[in-house]
Design a protein around this motif. Structure first.
Motif, PDB file in Angstrom:
ATOM      1  N   VAL B 177       0.845  -1.196   0.000  1.00  0.00           N
ATOM      2  CA  VAL B 177       0.000   0.000   0.000  1.00  0.00           C
ATOM      3  C   VAL B 177       0.882   1.248   0.000  1.00  0.00           C
ATOM      4  N   TRP B 178       0.512   2.206  -0.837  1.00  0.00           N
ATOM      5  CA  TRP B 178       1.232   3.489  -0.932  1.00  0.00           C
ATOM      6  C   TRP B 178       0.251   4.620  -0.643  1.00  0.00           C
ATOM      7  N   LEU B 179       0.760   5.703  -0.134  1.00  0.00           N
ATOM      8  CA  LEU B 179      -0.084   6.873   0.126  1.00  0.00           C
ATOM      9  C   LEU B 179       0.451   8.068  -0.649  1.00  0.00           C
ATOM     10  N   LYS B 180      -0.464   8.879  -1.138  1.00  0.00           N
ATOM     11  CA  LYS B 180      -0.035  10.072  -1.867  1.00  0.00           C
ATOM     12  C   LYS B 180      -0.749  11.278  -1.275  1.00  0.00           C
ATOM     13  N   PRO B 181      -0.008  12.193  -0.633  1.00  0.00           N
ATOM     14  CA  PRO B 181      -0.642  13.398  -0.119  1.00  0.00           C
ATOM     15  C   PRO B 181      -1.010  14.325  -1.270  1.00  0.00           C
ATOM     16  N   THR B 209      -3.501   8.246   6.680  1.00  0.00           N
ATOM     17  CA  THR B 209      -4.223   7.998   5.429  1.00  0.00           C
ATOM     18  C   THR B 209      -5.345   9.014   5.237  1.00  0.00           C
ATOM     19  N   GLU B 210      -5.968   9.393   6.350  1.00  0.00           N
ATOM     20  CA  GLU B 210      -7.103  10.317   6.246  1.00  0.00           C
ATOM     21  C   GLU B 210      -6.707  11.665   5.666  1.00  0.00           C
ATOM     22  N   GLN B 211      -5.455  12.040   5.865  1.00  0.00           N
ATOM     23  CA  GLN B 211      -5.008  13.335   5.342  1.00  0.00           C
ATOM     24  C   GLN B 211      -4.470  13.223   3.919  1.00  0.00           C
ATOM     25  N   MET B 212      -4.497  12.006   3.384  1.00  0.00           N
ATOM     26  CA  MET B 212      -3.908  11.794   2.063  1.00  0.00           C
ATOM     27  C   MET B 212      -4.918  12.044   0.956  1.00  0.00           C
ATOM     28  N   ASP B 213      -4.367  12.161  -0.224  1.00  0.00           N
ATOM     29  CA  ASP B 213      -5.217  12.369  -1.390  1.00  0.00           C
ATOM     30  C   ASP B 213      -5.600  11.024  -2.009  1.00  0.00           C
ATOM     31  N   GLN B 214      -4.630  10.115  -2.028  1.00  0.00           N
ATOM     32  CA  GLN B 214      -4.879   8.846  -2.704  1.00  0.00           C
ATOM     33  C   GLN B 214      -4.257   7.670  -1.938  1.00  0.00           C
ATOM     34  N   VAL B 215      -4.878   6.516  -2.102  1.00  0.00           N
ATOM     35  CA  VAL B 215      -4.294   5.261  -1.614  1.00  0.00           C
ATOM     36  C   VAL B 215      -4.057   4.385  -2.841  1.00  0.00           C
ATOM     37  N   VAL B 216      -2.884   3.795  -2.899  1.00  0.00           N
ATOM     38  CA  VAL B 216      -2.496   3.023  -4.070  1.00  0.00           C
ATOM     39  C   VAL B 216      -2.080   1.623  -3.625  1.00  0.00           C
ATOM     40  N   VAL B 217      -2.436   0.620  -4.396  1.00  0.00           N
ATOM     41  CA  VAL B 217      -1.985  -0.749  -4.086  1.00  0.00           C
ATOM     42  C   VAL B 217      -1.265  -1.305  -5.311  1.00  0.00           C
ATOM     43  N   ASN B 218      -0.134  -1.903  -5.096  1.00  0.00           N
ATOM     44  CA  ASN B 218       0.525  -2.619  -6.197  1.00  0.00           C
ATOM     45  C   ASN B 218       1.199  -3.871  -5.637  1.00  0.00           C
ATOM     46  N   THR B 219       1.992  -4.531  -6.437  1.00  0.00           N
ATOM     47  CA  THR B 219       2.720  -5.700  -5.920  1.00  0.00           C
ATOM     48  C   THR B 219       4.203  -5.387  -5.910  1.00  0.00           C
ATOM     49  N   GLU B 220       4.869  -5.864  -4.851  1.00  0.00           N
ATOM     50  CA  GLU B 220       6.293  -5.610  -4.651  1.00  0.00           C
ATOM     51  C   GLU B 220       6.953  -6.876  -4.106  1.00  0.00           C
ATOM     52  N   PRO B 221       8.289  -6.907  -4.092  1.00  0.00           N
ATOM     53  CA  PRO B 221       8.977  -8.045  -3.466  1.00  0.00           C
ATOM     54  C   PRO B 221       8.643  -8.089  -1.960  1.00  0.00           C
ATOM     55  N   PRO B 222       8.844  -9.230  -1.311  1.00  0.00           N
ATOM     56  CA  PRO B 222       8.419  -9.390   0.076  1.00  0.00           C
ATOM     57  C   PRO B 222       8.917  -8.325   1.055  1.00  0.00           C
ATOM     58  N   GLY B 223      10.049  -7.732   0.837  1.00  0.00           N
ATOM     59  CA  GLY B 223      10.518  -6.698   1.762  1.00  0.00           C
ATOM     60  C   GLY B 223       9.896  -5.346   1.513  1.00  0.00           C
ATOM     61  N   GLY B 224       9.058  -5.243   0.488  1.00  0.00           N
ATOM     62  CA  GLY B 224       8.551  -3.934   0.107  1.00  0.00           C
ATOM     63  C   GLY B 224       9.619  -3.186  -0.677  1.00  0.00           C
ATOM     64  N   SER B 225       9.261  -2.054  -1.222  1.00  0.00           N
ATOM     65  CA  SER B 225      10.217  -1.256  -1.977  1.00  0.00           C
ATOM     66  C   SER B 225      10.092   0.189  -1.546  1.00  0.00           C
ATOM     67  N   PRO B 226      11.193   0.911  -1.580  1.00  0.00           N
ATOM     68  CA  PRO B 226      11.100   2.341  -1.255  1.00  0.00           C
ATOM     69  C   PRO B 226      10.398   3.124  -2.357  1.00  0.00           C
ATOM     70  N   ARG B 227      10.405   2.570  -3.541  1.00  0.00           N
ATOM     71  CA  ARG B 227       9.724   3.208  -4.666  1.00  0.00           C
ATOM     72  C   ARG B 227       8.958   2.136  -5.429  1.00  0.00           C
ATOM     73  N   PRO B 228       7.865   2.502  -6.093  1.00  0.00           N
ATOM     74  CA  PRO B 228       7.084   1.479  -6.795  1.00  0.00           C
ATOM     75  C   PRO B 228       7.897   0.812  -7.902  1.00  0.00           C
ATOM     76  N   THR B 229       7.800  -0.507  -7.971  1.00  0.00           N
ATOM     77  CA  THR B 229       8.531  -1.211  -9.020  1.00  0.00           C
ATOM     78  C   THR B 229       7.588  -1.937  -9.970  1.00  0.00           C
ATOM     79  N   THR B 230       6.298  -1.862  -9.717  1.00  0.00           N
ATOM     80  CA  THR B 230       5.361  -2.436 -10.687  1.00  0.00           C
ATOM     81  C   THR B 230       4.299  -1.388 -10.987  1.00  0.00           C
TER      82      THR B 230
END
Lengths: 208, 238
Positions: B177-181, B209-230
């Motif tokens: 899950v990613w958040l975008k203010p 999350t409530e103060q954010m503009d968007q919630v984003v879901v994608n798939t990442e390697p098990p450790g997560g990623s600092p930046r979206p990779t998919t």
């Protein structure tokens, strides 16, 4: 947080207008672009430091496959965490090699390459042919010779603990067990070795 | 204890060189770093000894990195750069999770492996229902996750997300899950998950999350990623 000298932002912007000029940027300026996800700037950083990174990874892991894995992980980490580079704490090269070292230790401690064959440094296979005599290459070769000279000045028991720790990825307790020596003695040798190395390198004016 | 020496200095003073060489056992590293934060004397010695450690790689016999490695690394970087630029002008400025100097805390999630799929969720509509103060955003999956339903519930600082009919992520991947203010960068969260065998999942999201503009879901390697990779995923507007 982007740390930069006044005006460097404009300078980077100007350079960005020409892909060829990117090769003239200093590492620290390239890292500003990498922070903004500029793949061309990253490629220049890769080309400048991948040889040293792979060499260190190979020295630590002892196999080409593991060295490639470590180098790849380290450079992807550089790309993804460029914002953490702090020029006040050292050069880009030292930062990159620090990441490589951490990744290699992680790999060694996960046991992926613990039973590796020891790398024979005298072996010529796969070794890099003498590079072009650019000013930078000459400086790097001189630095390498200075560091090796400084290492040669250390007593063998101090060289041994530095090698086992830094290149072998062994902890002080593992080294103490291996050498059947108290941990306190091992720590003392590490400290003495690094102090002597630092003094010798300062005399030779080597600043990594 | 002098002004420069932090609490416990006598215990740790002889560990600085081992730490600089990366030779403290894992269990001691964290404790030493806590001491280091409050001990100017040890930090000064670390600076001093660290310069010798930084010179060690220069003593290694030089080798050339295989050309294929360059191709692999730059191809991955090129893919991520394209995704970041597609994700918005600020995405590349996303704050990065801090990795400690040596062994960083890692996110742990169960890694499930099944058929590959491309999961994407379309923009959800804001639906007011439930008790006052509670907001719900419904999301529907697309592509291989066409049958999936996800719901975001924002309830006075408590934010949760539930999913049903959600396929397992591709082999070696987890959902992230990613958040975008508003007007800001896409931020990674520590929310990584895989659905249960029956395709359901419930995860808690950060209160921010409530103060954010968007919630984003994608798939990442098990450790997560600092930046979206998919493929930057769907966007649920809050």
């Amino acid at each position: 947080v982007i740390r930069q000298s006044p005006g460097s932002e404009e300078r980077v912007g100007v350079y960005l207008s020409s892909a060829r000029d990117i090769h003239r940027l200093a590492d620290e300026e390239l890292m500003q672009l990498v922070r903004r996800a500029d793949p061309d700037a990253f490629a220049v950083v890769y080309d400048r430091h991948s040889g040293a990174a792979y060499s260190l990874a190979y020295r630590m892991t002892g196999t080409p496959g593991a060295a490639e894995d470590v180098t790849q992980e380290a450079f992807l980490s550089v790309w993804r965490s460029g914002a953490r580079f702090d020029r006040a704490r050292g050069s880009v090269r030292s930062w990159v090699l620090g990441i490589v070292h951490n990744r290699a230790i992680d790999a060694l401690r996960r046991g992926k390459v613990r039973d590796r064959p020891r790398v024979d440094d005298g072996e010529a296979a796969e070794r890099l042919p003498a590079p072009e005599d650019t000013e930078l290459e000459v400086a790097r070769r001189e630095e390498a010779q200075a560091v090796r000279r400084a290492m040669d000045c250390l007593p063998p028991d101090q060289v041994q603990v530095v090698e086992l720790a830094y290149f072998g990825g062994f902890s002080h307790t593992e080294i103490a067990e291996m050498l059947r020596t108290p941990v306190g003695t091992i720590k003392g040798r590490m400290r003495l070795a690094l102090k002597k190395l630092r003094d010798r390198l300062a005399e030779e004016a080597v600043t990594p | 204890v002098t002004a420069r020496e932090g609490y416990g200095h006598a215990e740790w003073a002889d560990s600085v060189a081992a730490y600089a060489l990366g030779a403290l056992p894992d269990r001691e590293t964290e404790a030493f770093e806590r001491h280091l934060a409050g001990c100017a004397a040890c930090r000064a010695e670390l600076d001093e000894l660290g310069s010798a450690v930084a010179a060690l790689p220069a003593s290694v016999p030089p080798r050339s990195a295989p050309p294929e490695l360059r191709g692999r690394v730059l191809a991955e970087v090129g893919r991520e750069a394209a995704l970041l630029h597609a994700a918005g002008p600020d995405a590349d400025a996303a704050p990065v999770r801090q990795r400690r100097p040596r062994w960083g805390a890692r996110w742990v999630v169960p890694a499930l492996a099944t058929a590959a799929l491309a999961a994407a969720f379309v923009v959800g509509d804001l639906i007011g229902h439930g008790r006052p103060g509670t907001r719900t955003v419904e999301l529907a999956g697309t592509g291989a996750a066409r049958g999936a339903q996800m719901r975001l519930v924002l309830d006075d600082g408590h934010v949760s997300m539930t999913a049903a009919h959600l396929p397992a992520p591709p082999r070696g991947r987890v959902y992230m899950v990613w958040l975008k203010p508003h007007g800001g960068a896409l931020r990674p969260t520590s929310v990584l998950f895989v659905p249960r065998a029956d395709g359901t999942a419930t995860v808690a999201l950060p209160a921010a999350t409530e103060q954010m503009d968007q919630v984003v879901v994608n798939t990442e390697p098990p450790g997560g990623s600092p930046r979206p990779t998919t493929a930057p995923v769907m966007t649920a507007r809050i």
